[in-house]
Design a protein around this motif. Structure first.
Motif, PDB file in Angstrom:
ATOM      1  N   VAL A   4       0.820  -1.069  -0.136  1.00 52.01           N
ATOM      2  CA  VAL A   4       0.053  -0.068   0.064  1.00 52.01           C
ATOM      3  C   VAL A   4       0.832   1.243  -0.035  1.00 52.01           C
ATOM      4  O   VAL A   4       1.922   1.580   0.995  1.00 52.01           O
ATOM      5  CB  VAL A   4      -1.059  -0.090   1.181  1.00 52.01           C
ATOM      6  CG1 VAL A   4      -1.796   1.290   1.358  1.00 52.01           C
ATOM      7  CG2 VAL A   4      -1.791  -1.120   1.231  1.00 52.01           C
ATOM      8  N   VAL A   5       0.747   1.969  -1.085  1.00 52.43           N
ATOM      9  CA  VAL A   5       1.783   3.069  -1.357  1.00 52.43           C
ATOM     10  C   VAL A   5       0.970   4.377  -1.286  1.00 52.43           C
ATOM     11  O   VAL A   5       0.149   4.498  -1.916  1.00 52.43           O
ATOM     12  CB  VAL A   5       2.674   3.022  -2.445  1.00 52.43           C
ATOM     13  CG1 VAL A   5       3.414   4.163  -2.928  1.00 52.43           C
ATOM     14  CG2 VAL A   5       3.400   1.597  -2.505  1.00 52.43           C
ATOM     15  N   HIS A   6       1.493   5.475  -0.781  1.00 55.83           N
ATOM     16  CA  HIS A   6       0.928   6.674  -0.839  1.00 55.83           C
ATOM     17  C   HIS A   6       1.958   7.785  -1.850  1.00 55.83           C
ATOM     18  O   HIS A   6       3.288   7.853  -1.450  1.00 55.83           O
ATOM     19  CB  HIS A   6       0.925   7.465   0.742  1.00 55.83           C
ATOM     20  CG  HIS A   6       0.242   8.745   0.729  1.00 55.83           C
ATOM     21  ND1 HIS A   6       0.811   9.756   0.843  1.00 55.83           N
ATOM     22  CD2 HIS A   6      -1.065   9.007   0.562  1.00 55.83           C
ATOM     23  CE1 HIS A   6       0.093  10.769   0.880  1.00 55.83           C
ATOM     24  NE2 HIS A   6      -1.157  10.476   0.687  1.00 55.83           N
ATOM     25  N   ALA A   7       1.199   8.269  -2.464  1.00 54.60           N
ATOM     26  CA  ALA A   7       2.013   9.134  -3.451  1.00 54.60           C
ATOM     27  C   ALA A   7       1.083  10.314  -4.284  1.00 54.60           C
ATOM     28  O   ALA A   7      -0.069  10.120  -4.389  1.00 54.60           O
ATOM     29  CB  ALA A   7       2.734   8.351  -4.619  1.00 54.60           C
ATOM     30  N   GLU A   8       1.784  11.327  -4.374  1.00 55.65           N
ATOM     31  CA  GLU A   8       1.167  12.621  -5.201  1.00 55.65           C
ATOM     32  C   GLU A   8       0.067  13.279  -4.633  1.00 55.65           C
ATOM     33  O   GLU A   8      -0.113  14.421  -5.022  1.00 55.65           O
ATOM     34  CB  GLU A   8       0.729  11.791  -6.701  1.00 55.65           C
ATOM     35  CG  GLU A   8       2.059  11.398  -7.508  1.00 55.65           C
ATOM     36  CD  GLU A   8       1.364  10.811  -8.809  1.00 55.65           C
ATOM     37  OE1 GLU A   8       0.374  10.808  -9.049  1.00 55.65           O
ATOM     38  OE2 GLU A   8       2.518  10.212  -9.644  1.00 55.65           O
ATOM     39  N   ILE A   9      -0.929  12.432  -4.162  1.00 58.71           N
ATOM     40  CA  ILE A   9      -2.234  13.429  -3.769  1.00 58.71           C
ATOM     41  C   ILE A   9      -2.258  13.241  -2.242  1.00 58.71           C
ATOM     42  O   ILE A   9      -2.127  11.992  -1.298  1.00 58.71           O
ATOM     43  CB  ILE A   9      -3.563  12.469  -4.100  1.00 58.71           C
ATOM     44  CG1 ILE A   9      -3.378  12.606  -5.898  1.00 58.71           C
ATOM     45  CG2 ILE A   9      -4.717  13.581  -3.762  1.00 58.71           C
ATOM     46  CD1 ILE A   9      -4.571  12.149  -6.463  1.00 58.71           C
ATOM     47  N   PRO A  10      -2.374  14.341  -1.456  1.00 59.55           N
ATOM     48  CA  PRO A  10      -2.574  14.228   0.196  1.00 59.55           C
ATOM     49  C   PRO A  10      -3.900  13.304   0.493  1.00 59.55           C
ATOM     50  O   PRO A  10      -4.974  13.102  -0.102  1.00 59.55           O
ATOM     51  CB  PRO A  10      -2.722  15.676   0.566  1.00 59.55           C
ATOM     52  CG  PRO A  10      -2.298  16.492  -0.561  1.00 59.55           C
ATOM     53  CD  PRO A  10      -2.426  15.514  -1.715  1.00 59.55           C
ATOM     54  N   GLY A  11      -3.712  12.798   1.733  1.00 55.56           N
ATOM     55  CA  GLY A  11      -4.885  11.979   2.276  1.00 55.56           C
ATOM     56  C   GLY A  11      -4.977  10.571   1.463  1.00 55.56           C
ATOM     57  O   GLY A  11      -4.263  10.020   0.803  1.00 55.56           O
ATOM     58  N   PHE A  45      -2.533  10.322   9.686  1.00 55.77           N
ATOM     59  CA  PHE A  45      -1.890  11.790  10.036  1.00 55.77           C
ATOM     60  C   PHE A  45      -0.600  11.644   8.864  1.00 55.77           C
ATOM     61  O   PHE A  45      -0.364  12.703   8.277  1.00 55.77           O
ATOM     62  CB  PHE A  45      -1.320  11.746  11.321  1.00 55.77           C
ATOM     63  CG  PHE A  45      -2.235  11.793  12.370  1.00 55.77           C
ATOM     64  CD1 PHE A  45      -3.556  12.100  12.349  1.00 55.77           C
ATOM     65  CD2 PHE A  45      -2.117  10.995  13.715  1.00 55.77           C
ATOM     66  CE1 PHE A  45      -4.403  12.160  13.160  1.00 55.77           C
ATOM     67  CE2 PHE A  45      -3.019  11.308  14.714  1.00 55.77           C
ATOM     68  CZ  PHE A  45      -4.215  11.541  14.785  1.00 55.77           C
ATOM     69  N   VAL A  46      -0.105  10.469   8.739  1.00 51.97           N
ATOM     70  CA  VAL A  46       0.948  10.447   7.778  1.00 51.97           C
ATOM     71  C   VAL A  46       0.372  10.678   6.311  1.00 51.97           C
ATOM     72  O   VAL A  46       1.286  11.393   5.540  1.00 51.97           O
ATOM     73  CB  VAL A  46       1.504   8.642   7.817  1.00 51.97           C
ATOM     74  CG1 VAL A  46       2.389   8.456   6.407  1.00 51.97           C
ATOM     75  CG2 VAL A  46       2.495   8.657   9.119  1.00 51.97           C
ATOM     76  N   LEU A  47      -0.714  10.442   6.001  1.00 55.39           N
ATOM     77  CA  LEU A  47      -1.150  10.768   4.759  1.00 55.39           C
ATOM     78  C   LEU A  47      -1.245  12.122   4.439  1.00 55.39           C
ATOM     79  O   LEU A  47      -1.264  12.581   3.316  1.00 55.39           O
ATOM     80  CB  LEU A  47      -2.619  10.317   4.671  1.00 55.39           C
ATOM     81  CG  LEU A  47      -2.774   8.705   4.778  1.00 55.39           C
ATOM     82  CD1 LEU A  47      -4.211   8.112   4.580  1.00 55.39           C
ATOM     83  CD2 LEU A  47      -1.893   7.692   3.941  1.00 55.39           C
TER      84      LEU A  47
END
Length: 330
Positions: A4-11, A45-47
């Motif tokens: 599960v990766v977070h990138a480019e868009i907040p939240g 919060f990390v998002l």
């Protein structure tokens, strides 16, 4: 590997489940094939702390699995070991506050919502044999936070009266179990009748509806210790229940961090106000010994396949959970 990766868009909109390159362990590190992971409020919060301009990030702080490879210089950890992860990086000995450079797994480096993770070998511990993989995978961050807040900072003792506002989170359910194991009388509050009833099943001596008059519900009893993680919505109501000379420990502000207090009331009450965050490796070791001695298990809410991360995040965002939300990782 899948992650599960977070990138480019907040939240939440910036989260995707897909392929990302794995890395091999370096000096002093181990690679763990994860079997389970745990969701925390910190992941929400990390998002927002992880910026769109930052490189893609695997989030997640809690996890458990089997050591698959070890880097050079690693001693005491071998391929095939069943381990859990201490998510606190760079805080070894117990101290008044974390040292400079203290970080938590899942930001700024990759976290546990993946098939594999590389962490310092010193951040692994043998999986407690009496815990299932699901229980082990959700344990560390919440249990360590609760342990430091209650024992190191709050100095709980047998016979104390302890108030835990907002029962429901993973940390709060550990606080309840730890305080009862230490011999304290424990009172909890919740807006949910169901959560209050469940807390009584888990050992709470009294459950209060958050919307009612706390003083009346407690029959005028005053608390020796309050452990506060809700924030502005409950802080002053909780403070009013503290006996003269009592202690309030805070480690969270999920319902707002802007709190006003009456200083005159505070200093005449001789109150102690303490902050707390996570904990050291030394406290982590003590916490593991404590839970094994008392055979304490995480209160489990729901376990989702990692690919269904969206449902899990929705549940924790709505504060619908009681206890820990986990992920199974195939």
């Amino acid at each position: 590997m899948k992650a599960v990766v977070h990138a480019e868009i907040p939240g939440l909109e910036g989260l995707t489940y897909g392929e990302i390159e794995e890395r091999q362990p370096g000096e002093g590190e181990v690679s763990i094939r994860l079997k389970t992971a745990g969701l925390n409020h910190r992941d929400l919060f990390v998002l927002h702390r992880h910026k769109p301009t930052d490189p893609p990030l695997i989030i997640g702080s809690d996890g458990a699995g089997i050591v698959e490879a070890v880097g050079t210089g690693v001693e005491g950890v071998q391929v095939g070991d069943e381990v859990i992860i201490n998510p606190g990086l760079g805080w070894q000995k117990n101290s008044d506050a974390p040292p400079a450079g203290f970080e938590i797994v899942g930001l700024p480096d990759h976290g546990t919502f993946a098939e594999k993770i590389v962490v310092p070998a010193e951040n692994t511990a043998p999986k407690p044999a009496y815990l299932t993989w699901e229980e082990a995978g959700v344990l560390s961050l919440a249990a360590l936070t609760a342990y430091r807040a209650l024992f190191t900072r709050g100095k709980v003792e047998s016979g104390m009266k302890v108030l835990i506002p907002g029962i429901g989170s993973g940390v709060a359910t550990f606080l309840l179990q730890f305080a009862k194991a230490a011999g304290a009388t424990v009172y909890v509050t919740s807006r949910s009748k169901e959560k209050g009833e469940k807390a009584l099943e888990f050992g709470a001596d009294k459950a209060i509806d958050s919307n009612e008059d706390w003083k009346e519900a407690l029959g005028g009893e005053k608390m020796d210790l309050v452990i506060e993680c809700v924030g502005a919505a409950t802080f002053n109501k909780a403070l009013e229940q503290l006996r003269p000379g009592g202690t309030i420990v805070t480690f969270g502000a999920s319902a707002g961090d802007d709190v006003q207090i009456n200083l005159r009331t505070f200093f005449y009450g001789q109150f102690n106000f303490l902050g707390s965050t996570m904990g050291s490796a030394e406290e982590y070791s003590d916490m593991l010994k404590f839970i094994e001695t008392h055979q304490i298990k995480p209160v489990m809410d729901e376990v989702y396949p990692l690919s269904e991360f969206g449902e899990a995040f929705k549940r924790i965002e709505e504060a619908a959970q009681l206890g820990k939300i986990g992920f199974s990782i195939s």
